[in-house]
Design an enzyme around this catalytic site. Sequence first.
Site, mmCIF file in Angstrom:
data_model
loop_
_atom_site.group_PDB
_atom_site.id
_atom_site.type_symbol
_atom_site.label_atom_id
_atom_site.label_comp_id
_atom_site.label_asym_id
_atom_site.label_seq_id
_atom_site.Cartn_x
_atom_site.Cartn_y
_atom_site.Cartn_z
ATOM 1 N N ASP A 129 -2.000 -1.409 9.988
ATOM 2 C CA ASP A 129 -2.333 -1.942 8.442
ATOM 3 C C ASP A 129 -2.778 -2.951 8.189
ATOM 4 O O ASP A 129 -2.882 -3.280 6.764
ATOM 5 C CB ASP A 129 -0.605 -1.455 7.950
ATOM 6 C CG ASP A 129 -0.182 0.082 7.854
ATOM 7 O OD1 ASP A 129 -1.079 0.995 8.111
ATOM 8 O OD2 ASP A 129 1.171 0.313 7.915
ATOM 9 N N GLY B 297 7.807 0.804 4.337
ATOM 10 C CA GLY B 297 6.668 1.811 4.436
ATOM 11 C C GLY B 297 5.476 1.432 3.631
ATOM 12 O O GLY B 297 4.570 2.346 3.352
ATOM 13 N N MET B 298 5.461 0.360 3.066
ATOM 14 C CA MET B 298 4.397 0.046 2.174
ATOM 15 C C MET B 298 3.719 -1.188 2.780
ATOM 16 O O MET B 298 2.967 -2.140 2.061
ATOM 17 C CB MET B 298 4.931 -0.661 0.682
ATOM 18 C CG MET B 298 5.929 0.466 0.267
ATOM 19 S SD MET B 298 6.262 0.233 -1.623
ATOM 20 C CE MET B 298 4.504 0.550 -2.336
ATOM 21 N N ALA B 299 3.586 -1.325 4.232
ATOM 22 C CA ALA B 299 2.899 -2.421 4.798
ATOM 23 C C ALA B 299 3.381 -3.895 4.409
ATOM 24 O O ALA B 299 2.436 -4.840 4.242
ATOM 25 C CB ALA B 299 1.449 -2.081 4.646
ATOM 26 N N GLY B 300 4.579 -4.186 3.914
ATOM 27 C CA GLY B 300 4.751 -5.602 3.535
ATOM 28 C C GLY B 300 4.389 -6.588 4.725
ATOM 29 O O GLY B 300 3.882 -7.553 4.593
ATOM 30 N N LYS C 285 0.872 -1.242 0.041
ATOM 31 C CA LYS C 285 -0.026 -0.071 -0.008
ATOM 32 C C LYS C 285 0.984 1.252 0.142
ATOM 33 O O LYS C 285 2.064 1.070 0.603
ATOM 34 C CB LYS C 285 -0.845 -0.036 1.238
ATOM 35 C CG LYS C 285 -0.375 0.050 2.597
ATOM 36 C CD LYS C 285 -0.173 1.478 3.073
ATOM 37 C CE LYS C 285 0.845 1.628 4.413
ATOM 38 N NZ LYS C 285 1.594 2.599 4.679
HETATM 39 O O1 C5P Z 1 0.149 -0.870 14.549
HETATM 40 P P1 C5P Z 1 1.815 -1.171 14.166
HETATM 41 O O2 C5P Z 1 2.166 -2.333 15.124
HETATM 42 O O3 C5P Z 1 1.846 -1.237 12.835
HETATM 43 O O4 C5P Z 1 2.367 0.012 14.871
HETATM 44 C C1 C5P Z 1 3.833 0.038 14.961
HETATM 45 C C2 C5P Z 1 4.387 1.273 15.748
HETATM 46 O O5 C5P Z 1 3.900 2.334 15.068
HETATM 47 C C3 C5P Z 1 3.287 1.452 17.076
HETATM 48 O O6 C5P Z 1 3.925 0.722 18.390
HETATM 49 C C4 C5P Z 1 3.364 2.702 17.456
HETATM 50 O O7 C5P Z 1 4.542 3.177 18.039
HETATM 51 C C5 C5P Z 1 3.296 3.548 15.877
HETATM 52 N N1 C5P Z 1 1.891 3.703 15.541
HETATM 53 C C6 C5P Z 1 1.439 4.980 15.980
HETATM 54 N N2 C5P Z 1 0.185 5.377 15.791
HETATM 55 C C7 C5P Z 1 -0.426 4.535 14.651
HETATM 56 C C8 C5P Z 1 0.136 3.388 14.332
HETATM 57 C C9 C5P Z 1 1.509 3.157 14.547
HETATM 58 O O8 C5P Z 1 2.084 5.496 16.911
HETATM 59 N N3 C5P Z 1 -1.613 5.079 14.402
#
Ligand code: C5P
Length: 317
Positions: free
Chosen positions: A159, A121-124, A28
């Site tokens: 994501d 940064g592409m949600a792989g 994405k």
């Molecule tokens: O949700 P995910 O585990 O992919 O997010 C990784 C990190 O990115 C989280 O631990 C958080 O530090 C940060 N994040 C955030 N706000 C979001 C999504 C991600 O601060 N909406």
Amino acid sequence: MTKVSHDVRGEHPVSGELEQVRVRVPAKINLALSVAPLGEDGYHQLATVFHAVSLTDEIIVRRSDEPGIRLAMKGEGSEDLPTDEGNLAVRAARLLQTTYPDLTEGGLDIEVRKQIPIAGGMAGGSSNAAGVLLACAMLWDLDTSPDDLHDLASRLGSDVPFALVGGNALGTGRGTELVPMLSRGTYHWVLAMAHEGLSTVDVYRHFDRVGVSTGPEVSEELLTAIASGDVEQVARNLHNDLEAPAVDLRPELGEVLAAGRSGGALGGVLSGSGPTCAFLAASEGAAMDLAATLSHHPHVRTVKRATGPAPGARPIG
Ligand code: C5P
């Protein structure tokens, strides 16, 4: 659970249960990513437009007589990724096992064939988790509705739910609350991959120090442009609040973005938390020209072209 016995060649389960499932999952780009200041839950509220593209990973899950979950990854850089619980794909399978303990017994082999850049940064990683959820739900014949899968996906990461649905979607909350968006036409993207990945957490932390929040709010102009299929207006309204912090951490990304923007792109934006830079081109031909130009840039590891919107996680033959 039903015991699976194998026929004499050991290839096909006699009970009619599937022995393996293959799915394809998309990468994405965020056409807009507007990030609120850090919330008390340690996350940032977002308003984002997710856009799935035709750069994909393939996931194969297979039943195994050997207990436990094993993960094998193929593709550039994948040898550096964890293959245990540190990998979101394993956590996705484990989450299904703890949610449906009676239906998910037995061993599991997961194979991931990667094209989506790692830490790009592409949600792989997130899309791999989404793919494992879908593939295992099919393999184990779980009676999961799309809402069930969405809830499980939300527990794995911000994501992950979008990778299940693909297309274009407005994301709010942590990014897990999704409203599908209709769009017209096909977008031609040039994706400039960096030599080194960036950690999402590091970029959010740097946003907390130096970032400027625009919301969370997505511009009306962008939403109108997407609905009407006005690619030039979409390009003018590409926006990412994480871009400035990421460029601050990696100044060379600013050079890559400038090179793409001045090299014929209608617009360019950092993809998610980076470091991949995504450029929207006017046509397939323009994308080919821009890809050729950017491939010589010293801060670009490799260039890929992709189109969007692309479908979400789906089974393949
Ligand atoms: O949700 P995910 O585990 O992919 O997010 C990784 C990190 O990115 C989280 O631990 C958080 O530090 C940060 N994040 C955030 N706000 C979001 C999504 C991600 O601060 N909406």
